[in-house]
Design an enzyme around this catalytic site. Structure first.
Site, mmCIF file in Angstrom:
data_model
loop_
_atom_site.group_PDB
_atom_site.id
_atom_site.type_symbol
_atom_site.label_atom_id
_atom_site.label_comp_id
_atom_site.label_asym_id
_atom_site.label_seq_id
_atom_site.Cartn_x
_atom_site.Cartn_y
_atom_site.Cartn_z
ATOM 1 C CG LEU A 1 -1.901 -1.115 1.193
ATOM 2 C CD1 LEU A 1 -2.900 -0.816 2.555
ATOM 3 C CD2 LEU A 1 -2.819 -1.212 0.149
ATOM 4 N N GLY B 1 2.769 -9.339 5.390
ATOM 5 C CA GLY B 1 3.060 -8.574 6.544
ATOM 6 C C GLY B 1 2.783 -6.858 6.631
ATOM 7 N N GLY B 2 2.553 -6.322 7.779
ATOM 8 C CA GLY B 2 2.344 -4.920 7.685
ATOM 9 C C GLY B 2 1.468 -4.654 6.894
ATOM 10 C CG ASP B 3 2.189 -1.533 4.111
ATOM 11 O OD1 ASP B 3 3.192 -1.948 4.242
ATOM 12 O OD2 ASP B 3 2.251 -0.092 3.428
ATOM 13 C CD GLU B 4 5.939 -5.744 2.439
ATOM 14 O OE1 GLU B 4 6.996 -4.950 1.847
ATOM 15 O OE2 GLU B 4 6.423 -6.510 3.282
#
Length: 305
Positions: free
Chosen positions: A187, A228-231
């Site tokens: 993102l 993970g995270g925004d991935e």
């Protein structure tokens, strides 16, 4: 065969008995003490086995001396269908050989005839307790499986499950000389959302993006995972060419044209996507993911979207 029509029944019990008087006694006990139990009735072992195969009742109560096939042989076949089947054997005192055979196939619930009501009730209660315990164990196993293979926030597959699915797809592609694609997504500007609106809003954005990504990957064999995270990462197995992966990427961009509405905010979301193809861009998991990640950063550093 008679079937109870109680819509609130949670447990079904199959009773196999050719003695009308004994059958009536058991029916009365079950209806009086266990109103939550729905009854299925049979008068011979073969019919009882057929009913079990069709309806899979939670508990089976059977006399040992039955027409066509006896109760023990029926119970043995039921155990072959479902090793966790809860079976109560009704046996007379002079039928010790039947009792030993029942124990040998894993049946621990038996009641001597003539039927003692308290002992019969206790046997059903033991079965209900075992059913409850098995249900709790299955729920615990399912919870552990989800924790191991699925992302807690979005409900998408996590890295572990994605890795396993990718390797299976690679093996298939190698055997059948097929193509597959790995899409790596990130993102754009997500950190600003967390910093300005808070992590709770950020979490809602991730959930919404996960939904839109899933809708864009319409084939049953496609996998959308949270990396993970925004991935996020997508597996597109058994494709006919690069254009199929590109088409999915275009769908994803189009799906994010519409703003994400959160707490009176309209958030415009964009995403950078990198694609790697098997076998052109890699023949193993690490290479394909690394090249898709590199392609994604090329997109992010160029013009995004």
């Amino acid at each position: 065969m008679e079937i109870s029509t109680d819509e609130n029944s949670a447990i079904t019990l199959l009773y196999v008995e050719d003695d009308v008087q004994a059958q009536q006694l058991v029916i009365e006990i079950v209806q009086l003490k266990f109103p939550c139990i729905s009854l299925l009735l049979s008068s011979n072992g073969q019919d009882g086995l057929d009913i079990y195969t069709r309806f899979r009742p939670a508990i089976v109560v059977t006399d040992v001396r039955m027409p066509i096939i006896d109760g023990i042989q029926m119970a043995k076949k039921i155990k072959e269908l479902n090793k966790d089947a809860q079976i109560i054997v009704l046996t007379a005192t002079d039928e010790a050989n039947y009792l030993l055979e029942a124990i040998d196939i894993g049946i621990n619930n038996y009641v001597l005839k003539p039927i003692n009501m308290d002992k019969f009730i206790a046997a059903i209660e033991r079965c209900l307790d075992k059913i409850s315990l098995n249900k709790q164990l299955k729920q615990k196993e399912e919870f552990i499986r989800r924790m191991a293979y699925f992302d807690y926030l979005t409900g998408l597959p996590n890295r572990q499950l994605f890795s396993e699915l990718l390797n299976k797809s690679l093996a298939y592609a190698q055997r059948h000389n097929r193509l597959l694609a790995v899409c790596y997504l990130d993102l754009n500007g997500f950190k600003n959302i967390n910093d300005t609106l808070g992590h709770s809003v950020g979490d809602q954005v991730l959930k919404e993006v996960a939904k839109r990504l899933t809708l864009c990957c319409s084939r049953e064999e496609d996998t959308v995972a949270r990396w993970g995270g925004d991935e996020f990462i997508i597996l597109l197995p058994d494709i006919n060419g690069p254009q199929e992966a590109a088409s999915v990427a275009h769908k994803i961009n189009e799906s994010l044209v519409h703003p994400v509405c959160m707490d009176n905010h309209e958030l415009m979301i964009s995403i950078s996507i990198g694609i790697s193809l098997y076998p052109n861009n890699g023949k193993d998991e690490d290479t394909l993911i690394r090249n898709a990640d590199m392609a994604m950063y090329c997109d992010k550093n160029k013009d995004r979207n």
